[in-house]
Enzyme design. Structure first.
Site, PDB file in Angstrom:
ATOM      1  N   LYS A   3     -11.957   7.755  -8.234  1.00 15.99           N
ATOM      2  CA  LYS A   3     -12.477   6.402  -8.306  1.00 15.99           C
ATOM      3  C   LYS A   3     -14.055   6.275  -8.112  1.00 15.99           C
ATOM      4  CE  LYS A   3      -7.704   4.861  -7.244  1.00 15.99           C
ATOM      5  NZ  LYS A   3      -7.030   3.804  -6.481  1.00 15.99           N
ATOM      6  N   TYR A  43      -4.168  -0.965 -14.466  1.00 12.25           N
ATOM      7  CA  TYR A  43      -3.550  -1.447 -13.270  1.00 12.25           C
ATOM      8  C   TYR A  43      -2.760  -2.784 -13.641  1.00 12.25           C
ATOM      9  CZ  TYR A  43      -5.598   1.800 -10.338  1.00 12.25           C
ATOM     10  OH  TYR A  43      -5.974   3.198  -9.550  1.00 12.25           O
ATOM     11  N   PHE A  51      -4.606  -8.354  -4.567  1.00 19.84           N
ATOM     12  CA  PHE A  51      -5.935  -7.793  -4.613  1.00 19.84           C
ATOM     13  C   PHE A  51      -6.291  -7.203  -5.876  1.00 19.84           C
ATOM     14  CE2 PHE A  51      -1.995  -5.064  -3.626  1.00 19.84           C
ATOM     15  CZ  PHE A  51      -2.240  -3.867  -4.752  1.00 19.84           C
ATOM     16  N   ARG A  96      -7.323  11.836   0.224  1.00 20.85           N
ATOM     17  CA  ARG A  96      -7.699  10.495   1.110  1.00 20.85           C
ATOM     18  C   ARG A  96      -8.058  10.642   2.362  1.00 20.85           C
ATOM     19  NH1 ARG A  96      -3.364   7.248  -2.584  1.00 20.85           N
ATOM     20  NH2 ARG A  96      -4.223   6.484  -4.353  1.00 20.85           N
ATOM     21  N   ASN A 106     -10.058   4.214  -2.280  1.00 23.31           N
ATOM     22  CA  ASN A 106      -9.283   5.219  -1.652  1.00 23.31           C
ATOM     23  C   ASN A 106      -9.689   6.406  -2.559  1.00 23.31           C
ATOM     24  OD1 ASN A 106      -7.732   4.247  -3.900  1.00 23.31           O
ATOM     25  ND2 ASN A 106      -5.903   4.067  -2.420  1.00 23.31           N
ATOM     26  N   HIS A 109      -6.765   8.478  -7.824  1.00 21.65           N
ATOM     27  CA  HIS A 109      -5.536   7.775  -8.357  1.00 21.65           C
ATOM     28  C   HIS A 109      -4.685   8.926  -8.877  1.00 21.65           C
ATOM     29  CE1 HIS A 109      -2.778   5.780 -11.139  1.00 21.65           C
ATOM     30  NE2 HIS A 109      -3.020   6.773 -11.989  1.00 21.65           N
ATOM     31  N   GLU A 120      -0.886   7.110 -19.206  1.00 23.10           N
ATOM     32  CA  GLU A 120      -2.258   7.047 -18.769  1.00 23.10           C
ATOM     33  C   GLU A 120      -3.119   8.149 -19.175  1.00 23.10           C
ATOM     34  OE1 GLU A 120      -1.635   7.319 -14.179  1.00 23.10           O
ATOM     35  OE2 GLU A 120      -0.700   5.183 -14.582  1.00 23.10           O
TER      36      GLU A 120
HETATM   37  P1  ATP Z   1      -3.186   4.560  -7.169  1.00 22.00           P
HETATM   38  O1  ATP Z   1      -2.275   4.058  -8.130  1.00 22.00           O
HETATM   39  O2  ATP Z   1      -4.703   4.163  -7.483  1.00 22.00           O
HETATM   40  O3  ATP Z   1      -2.769   6.101  -7.208  1.00 22.00           O
HETATM   41  P2  ATP Z   1      -1.218   4.190  -5.104  1.00 22.00           P
HETATM   42  O4  ATP Z   1      -0.044   4.547  -5.967  1.00 22.00           O
HETATM   43  O5  ATP Z   1      -1.348   5.026  -3.805  1.00 22.00           O
HETATM   44  O6  ATP Z   1      -2.714   4.207  -5.823  1.00 22.00           O
HETATM   45  P3  ATP Z   1      -0.645   1.440  -5.677  1.00 22.00           P
HETATM   46  O7  ATP Z   1       0.328   0.559  -4.823  1.00 22.00           O
HETATM   47  O8  ATP Z   1      -0.424   1.953  -6.809  1.00 22.00           O
HETATM   48  O9  ATP Z   1      -1.224   2.721  -4.721  1.00 22.00           O
HETATM   49  O10 ATP Z   1      -2.102   0.652  -5.632  1.00 22.00           O
HETATM   50  C1  ATP Z   1      -3.068   0.982  -6.724  1.00 22.00           C
HETATM   51  C2  ATP Z   1      -4.376   0.677  -5.937  1.00 22.00           C
HETATM   52  O11 ATP Z   1      -4.646  -0.668  -5.703  1.00 22.00           O
HETATM   53  C3  ATP Z   1      -4.556   1.624  -4.678  1.00 22.00           C
HETATM   54  O12 ATP Z   1      -4.957   2.725  -4.945  1.00 22.00           O
HETATM   55  C4  ATP Z   1      -5.672   0.753  -4.053  1.00 22.00           C
HETATM   56  O13 ATP Z   1      -6.969   1.282  -4.628  1.00 22.00           O
HETATM   57  C5  ATP Z   1      -5.619  -0.754  -4.645  1.00 22.00           C
HETATM   58  N1  ATP Z   1      -4.689  -1.395  -3.496  1.00 22.00           N
HETATM   59  C6  ATP Z   1      -3.409  -1.205  -3.187  1.00 22.00           C
HETATM   60  N2  ATP Z   1      -2.935  -2.030  -2.081  1.00 22.00           N
HETATM   61  C7  ATP Z   1      -4.212  -2.683  -1.728  1.00 22.00           C
HETATM   62  C8  ATP Z   1      -4.427  -3.672  -0.663  1.00 22.00           C
HETATM   63  N3  ATP Z   1      -3.436  -4.149  -0.216  1.00 22.00           N
HETATM   64  N4  ATP Z   1      -5.718  -4.311  -0.735  1.00 22.00           N
HETATM   65  C9  ATP Z   1      -6.542  -3.694  -1.368  1.00 22.00           C
HETATM   66  N5  ATP Z   1      -6.362  -2.802  -2.323  1.00 22.00           N
HETATM   67  C10 ATP Z   1      -5.204  -2.163  -2.556  1.00 22.00           C
HETATM   68 MG    MG Z   2      -0.073   3.725  -7.969  1.00 24.46          MG
END
Ligand code: ATP
Ligand code: MG
Length: 131
Positions: A3, A43, A51, A96, A106, A109, A120
């Site tokens: 990212k 997303y 968010f 992470r 973070n 992805h 994807e």
């Molecule tokens: P990713 O899909 O990016 O691998 P993940 O599966 O660990 O991450 P998800 O729940 O799918 O987490 O959320 C997608 C992304 O949205 C997160 O990686 C983060 O960048 C963002 N995100 C998730 N929760 C929050 C939050 N509470 N506040 C801000 N950003 C968030």
């Molecule tokens: Mg995810």
């Protein structure tokens, strides 16, 4: 994906090294920047979350690295390698834990299922770019 914060903070090489060191093979890789439309689409499952706007803005704020990775049990093993969404909760030794700034920014992805990994991969790459 690596990212924008990971690229901005100079962690691209170290993260790719961790991924290869963990036994993943790179099938495709691209350094690019997502448009707003692409980030919204990528997303879209989070479109109703508070968010979402912040997430789209962040994911378009600079270049990313997109990749297709191969390994037995790739989805689960990659999620174990990247660690929890919030780096404060991520285990020692995870990407992470080492490189994410916070729960939003973070660093990486990972796909959450084989089905989504397929979708994807096709989102980022044409068939001639996959080896
Ligand atoms: P990713 O899909 O990016 O691998 P993940 O599966 O660990 O991450 P998800 O729940 O799918 O987490 O959320 C997608 C992304 O949205 C997160 O990686 C983060 O960048 C963002 N995100 C998730 N929760 C929050 C939050 N509470 N506040 C801000 N950003 C968030
Ligand atoms: Mg995810």
């Amino acid at each position: 994906m690596l990212k924008p914060d990971a690229i901005e903070n100079g962690h691209m090489g170290k993260i790719i090294d961790m991924i290869i060191g963990a036994g993943f093979t790179i099938k495709a890789m691209k350094y690019t920047r997502l448009t707003t439309e692409q980030a919204q689409k990528f997303y879209e499952v989070h479109a109703e979350r508070p968010f979402y706007g912040e997430l789209v803005e962040y994911m378009t704020s600079g270049p990313i690295v997109a990749a297709i990775l191969d390994k037995d049990n790739a989805v689960a093993d990659f999620r174990a390698l990247i660690g929890a969404t919030d780096p404060a909760e991520a285990a020692e030794g995870t990407i992470r834990k080492a490189y994410a700034e916070n729960k939003g920014r973070n660093a990486v992805h990972g796909s959450d299922s084989d089905e989504n990994a397929q979708i994807e991969g096709e989102f980022h790459f044409s068939s001639s770019e996959i080896f």
